[in-house]
Design an enzyme around this catalytic site. Sequence first.
Site, PDB file in Angstrom:
ATOM      1  N   ASP A   1       0.883  -1.165   0.000  1.00 13.23           N
ATOM      2  CA  ASP A   1       0.000   0.000   0.000  1.00 13.23           C
ATOM      3  C   ASP A   1       0.921   1.216   0.000  1.00 13.23           C
ATOM      4  OD1 ASP A   1      -2.158   1.695   0.213  1.00 13.23           O
ATOM      5  OD2 ASP A   1      -2.364   1.447   2.379  1.00 13.23           O
TER       6      ASP A   1
ATOM      7  N   GLU B   1      -1.475  -1.158  -4.763  1.00 15.40           N
ATOM      8  CA  GLU B   1      -2.715  -0.399  -4.958  1.00 15.40           C
ATOM      9  C   GLU B   1      -2.573   0.514  -6.162  1.00 15.40           C
ATOM     10  OE1 GLU B   1      -4.998   1.135  -1.575  1.00 15.40           O
ATOM     11  OE2 GLU B   1      -5.087   3.033  -2.643  1.00 15.40           O
TER      12      GLU B   1
ATOM     13  N   ASP C   1      -2.741   0.742   7.267  1.00 19.01           N
ATOM     14  CA  ASP C   1      -1.902   0.528   6.076  1.00 19.01           C
ATOM     15  C   ASP C   1      -1.363  -0.902   6.016  1.00 19.01           C
ATOM     16  OD1 ASP C   1      -1.349   3.695   5.390  1.00 19.01           O
ATOM     17  OD2 ASP C   1      -1.450   3.232   7.536  1.00 19.01           O
TER      18      ASP C   1
END
Lengths: 198, 198
Positions: free
Chosen positions: B7, B68, B141
């Site tokens: 992420d 992502e 996260d």
Amino acid sequence: MRVLGIDPGLTRCGLGVIDSLRSRRAEMVAVGVERTDSAASVDVRLGVLADALDAWLDECRPDVVSVERVFARHDVSTIMGTAQASGLAIGLAARRGIPVAMHTPSEVKASITGNGRADKKQVTAMVTRILHLDTPPKPADAADALALAICHLWRGAGTGTSTTGPADFSDRTARGRQGSGLTAAQQTWADALKGKHG
Amino acid sequence: MRVLGIDPGLTRCGLGVIDSLRSRRAEMVAVGVERTDSAASVDVRLGVLADALDAWLDECRPDVVSVERVFARHDVSTIMGTAQASGLAIGLAARRGIPVAMHTPSEVKASITGNGRADKKQVTAMVTRILHLDTPPKPADAADALALAICHLWRGAGTGTSTTGPADFSDRTARGRQGSGLTAAQQTWADALKGKHG
């Protein structure tokens, strides 16, 4: 001082290296464009670019890297690739302890031509003249990379990314890589690592 | 198959590693968050992150990386840092010949919770359950990085960045790093290099 200018991009990434001489003069050391295959996936393209950028850093050993500052208001379809390429270029240079400055396109144009809204032709013409080149560097990305390097040499300290301000940035680039002991950039780096692990 | 979920972010970069087991089950191998000092300059932060990412890739040796997908319509003030961090992560993985897939936040949420608009609490709860963890991974996260890895395992081929389509991506990840000879990803890589220099 040796400056590597990088005009980041996935399709064409311009690179230009100059050495500073006395009296605001400079000479070109190298110029080129790294291209990646637009038919390949983004991951493969960034991987190819990573190797190419490291090869330039190995070969040219710049004292400072000058990268075009990417804005979110650019064309949305290309902004992500450009931002990703710039992140890669900045990270690979910074991990070596090389300070990285960012300059906006209008700063570069104003610095080189005196007009922040100059067109590519004007920028190329001035780069050719400033560096006393026999032929204009091509493509435009190569000329832009040299313009970024010249802009950094002339504008210098004021536009660094350092959050500790212009004076510190000027100081840390001025000492260069030949100085004994840690440069300010390397010190910042060491401090950052210490803070992270300590 | 071992998947490293990332992420991307400059302030906090979540990383989560899972191994696939039979019957769509998975186990967690490692999870963590790499932070960089928000008071440091962007170049130093990206340099610190580059070293951290390479350490994770060295340590975990993933077969595939799931990142992502960053959109230009995100918050403009943070988009550039996120895009730069993602470019760095993707480039460092891809240069090793590791295929990189990208998944949107809604794909991840839908894959994990069945609802593309699930909140962070729901995602964390499902990640904890799917991986049979004793305590929920923190911060968000870290949970997001594990969710990205699980999403890739379950959605698999369909969302790769490969422009040659899902079938090819599935093929190149399925063979993994243990296969003899070149994987499809390595072949793409070799072809890209050949095209570039040849």
